[in-house]
Scaffold this motif. Structure first.
Motif, PDB file in Angstrom:
ATOM      1  N   ASN A   1      -8.363 115.867 115.393  1.00 39.69           N
ATOM      2  CA  ASN A   1      -7.479 117.032 115.333  1.00 39.69           C
ATOM      3  C   ASN A   1      -7.962 118.129 116.277  1.00 39.69           C
ATOM      4  O   ASN A   1      -7.165 118.747 116.991  1.00 39.69           O
ATOM      5  CB  ASN A   1      -7.409 117.565 113.893  1.00 39.69           C
ATOM      6  N   ALA A   2      -9.264 118.383 116.273  1.00 39.46           N
ATOM      7  CA  ALA A   2      -9.811 119.442 117.124  1.00 39.46           C
ATOM      8  C   ALA A   2      -9.652 119.109 118.600  1.00 39.46           C
ATOM      9  O   ALA A   2      -9.252 119.961 119.411  1.00 39.46           O
ATOM     10  CB  ALA A   2     -11.284 119.667 116.785  1.00 39.46           C
ATOM     11  N   LEU A   3      -9.928 117.859 118.980  1.00 38.93           N
ATOM     12  CA  LEU A   3      -9.809 117.476 120.379  1.00 38.93           C
ATOM     13  C   LEU A   3      -8.350 117.449 120.825  1.00 38.93           C
ATOM     14  O   LEU A   3      -8.029 117.833 121.954  1.00 38.93           O
ATOM     15  CB  LEU A   3     -10.444 116.099 120.592  1.00 38.93           C
ATOM     16  N   GLY A   4      -7.459 116.989 119.959  1.00 43.02           N
ATOM     17  CA  GLY A   4      -6.047 116.978 120.313  1.00 43.02           C
ATOM     18  C   GLY A   4      -5.507 118.378 120.552  1.00 43.02           C
ATOM     19  O   GLY A   4      -4.693 118.599 121.466  1.00 43.02           O
ATOM     20  N   LYS A   5      -5.978 119.331 119.758  1.00 46.62           N
ATOM     21  CA  LYS A   5      -5.518 120.726 119.932  1.00 46.62           C
ATOM     22  C   LYS A   5      -6.035 121.303 121.251  1.00 46.62           C
ATOM     23  O   LYS A   5      -5.292 121.983 121.974  1.00 46.62           O
ATOM     24  CB  LYS A   5      -6.004 121.558 118.745  1.00 46.62           C
ATOM     25  N   ASP A   6      -7.285 121.032 121.600  1.00 42.41           N
ATOM     26  CA  ASP A   6      -7.842 121.562 122.855  1.00 42.41           C
ATOM     27  C   ASP A   6      -7.183 120.930 124.082  1.00 42.41           C
ATOM     28  O   ASP A   6      -7.035 121.587 125.122  1.00 42.41           O
ATOM     29  CB  ASP A   6      -9.347 121.311 122.906  1.00 42.41           C
ATOM     30  N   LEU A   7      -6.798 119.659 123.974  1.00 46.45           N
ATOM     31  CA  LEU A   7      -6.217 118.941 125.113  1.00 46.45           C
ATOM     32  C   LEU A   7      -4.694 118.988 125.128  1.00 46.45           C
ATOM     33  O   LEU A   7      -4.067 118.412 126.027  1.00 46.45           O
ATOM     34  CB  LEU A   7      -6.671 117.477 125.089  1.00 46.45           C
ATOM     35  N   SER A   8      -4.097 119.641 124.130  1.00 50.79           N
ATOM     36  CA  SER A   8      -2.627 119.710 124.002  1.00 50.79           C
ATOM     37  C   SER A   8      -2.025 118.305 123.952  1.00 50.79           C
ATOM     38  O   SER A   8      -1.032 118.002 124.622  1.00 50.79           O
ATOM     39  CB  SER A   8      -2.015 120.513 125.161  1.00 50.79           C
ATOM     40  N   LEU A   9      -2.644 117.434 123.157  1.00 51.48           N
ATOM     41  CA  LEU A   9      -2.178 116.062 122.973  1.00 51.48           C
ATOM     42  C   LEU A   9      -1.771 115.852 121.524  1.00 51.48           C
ATOM     43  O   LEU A   9      -2.315 116.481 120.615  1.00 51.48           O
ATOM     44  CB  LEU A   9      -3.282 115.059 123.339  1.00 51.48           C
ATOM     45  N   SER A  10      -0.820 114.958 121.323  1.00 53.07           N
ATOM     46  CA  SER A  10      -0.422 114.633 119.957  1.00 53.07           C
ATOM     47  C   SER A  10      -1.538 113.851 119.273  1.00 53.07           C
ATOM     48  O   SER A  10      -2.341 113.165 119.920  1.00 53.07           O
ATOM     49  CB  SER A  10       0.859 113.792 119.964  1.00 53.07           C
TER      50      SER A  10
END
Length: 440
Positions: free
Chosen positions: A373-382
């Protein structure tokens, strides 16, 4: 109820000379009461004698059926004439018994003029018949599939409609004659064996599939998660040595360290930088180098390549604070260009490969347990996209036990959070051999 205590209705003789009739309720007895039978087809003459037989009880004491029909179901009714035998059809009789159809019987005594109602309801015995002269003839065997098909075809050709006849002819044309193919089978098998000579074995196909995975080089037989993806297979040793983290050690505040990163707006990176300098860590320098390289991958991914690509010099200008050897390595691994051209292009394949390398490094920093969840938010990925890439790395998506959270230093708020965990030996998802048919 005994006959003595049963109610009796008497009717006196009328003027027409009728005898009086008494109606009474019969008593239940252990003897065989009158039976009710049904002749579905051929009916026996009235003079046909019938007898009742009881089935033998099993030697093993089995539990009798529940209900009032257990005794009735053990009885068989049999009768015969000089030409035909009648007997109880047990399957049909059992079906009739459990269908709920019952009858009350009354016996009229002509001598005394009394009518006695039997106290128990009856279900008819369904009788079958057998012709005595035909018993010695063995039953005709069931027709084979071929005989049945021939008879059906002949019937359709004789009485079928035009459409049915056309369908029969088409089916006959398309039918394969197996007997005629027997002589050709050796040639067919030889052709198959000859054509299969150039096909890959299962092991060779697996090696090719592993080589084309968009992930870093891996050791499938590694016993520890840290040995699955070697650090210098992700970051070449020359690039690793070119990263200088001394300015991070000299910085006094978190803001100064954040400004030294090639990408400054990742919550995940900034939290780990803060943790590295505000906790006792024996591997601080190694962790900061990893975070610097991850920040470089973040920044490289944010470069806009455009439809026509971008020049290598333009990429170096956008990453001017990053060592040139690191930039050149990123360009060679995560872009595509034609021979002799200085224009770099980014494709879906190169982006997936970059994210796989980035997540492999994040797993190493996180102790091989990362929060998607944290990495997806930083990378703007689903979240779906992030989980797919972690899955391609061999990770398992699961919630952590209290013991695992304590070992990783995670708080109670992560109790219900599903994490991506890399374990050894690694197990990769199977590559699908074909696409599923889409529903129209």
């Amino acid at each position: 109820m005994s006959p003595a205590s049963s109610s009796t209705n008497k009717r006196k003789r009328d003027d027409d000379g009728e005898k009086e009739i008494s109606l009474q309720l019969g008593s239940s007895s252990s003897g065989i009461a009158p039976m009710l039978v049904s002749f579905p087809a051929l009916e026996a003459p009235e003079s046909t004698p019938f007898k009742c037989y009881a089935r033998k009880k099993s030697k093993t004491k089995e539990k009798e059926k529940d209900g009032d029909h257990s005794k009735f179901e053990r009885m068989l009714v049999v009768g015969e004439t000089p030409a035909v035998e009648f007997f109880t059809n047990e399957d049909e009789t059992t079906r009739a018994t459990h269908s709920g159809s019952q009858y009350l019987l009354a016996v009229h005594n002509r001598r005394t003029g009394s009518v006695t109602l039997l106290p128990e309801a009856k279900t008819p015995h369904i009788l079958s018949r057998t012709v005595k002269n035909l018993k010695a003839i063995p039953p005709a065997p069931a027709p084979s599939a071929a005989a049945y098909r021939e008879a059906r075809t002949a019937l359709g050709e004789t009485f079928g409609t035009k459409k049915a006849k056309a369908a029969i002819r088409a089916q006959e044309r398309n039918r394969v004659d197996v007997d005629a193919m027997k002589s050709a089978m050796p040639f067919v098998m030889d052709g198959i064996d000859k054509g299969a000579e150039g096909l890959l074995t299962k092991e060779e196909a697996k090696e090719i599939a592993d080589a084309h995975r968009l992930i870093p080089p891996f050791d499938e037989n590694a016993d520890e998660p840290s040995d699955i993806y070697s650090l210098h297979d992700i970051i070449p040793e020359t690039e690793w040595k070119a990263i200088n983290v001394t300015p991070f050690d000299e910085a006094k505040e978190q803001k100064e360290r954040r400004d030294l990163l090639p990408h400054k707006h990742s919550t995940w990176i900034n939290d780990h930088i803060f943790k590295a300098y505000h906790s006792e860590s024996k591997h601080r320098k190694r962790t900061v180098k990893l975070l610097y390289y991850i920040a470089t991958l973040f920044a490289f991914r944010r470069i806009h390549f455009g439809k026509d690509g971008i020049q290598k010099d333009a990429i170096s200008d956008k990453l001017r604070d990053v060592p040139s050897i690191v930039v050149d390595g990123l360009i060679s691994r995560f872009t595509e260009s034609t021979r002799g051209s200085t224009t770099c292009h980014s494709t879906s394949t190169t982006e997936t490969k970059l994210l796989a390398y980035l997540f492999a490094l994040c797993l190493r920093v996180d102790g091989f347990t990362s929060n998607p969840n944290a990495l997806g938010k930083d990378l703007s990925l689903s979240l779906t996209r992030v989980n797919q890439i972690f899955k391609s790395l061999g990770c398992k998506h699961k919630t952590l036990s209290e013991r695992d959270r304590t070992k990783l230093g995670l708080s109670e708020k992560h109790a219900d959070t599903k994490m991506q965990v890399l374990t050894a030996p690694v197990a990769f998802p199977k590559i699908r051999s074909g696409k599923k048919n889409s529903r129209r």
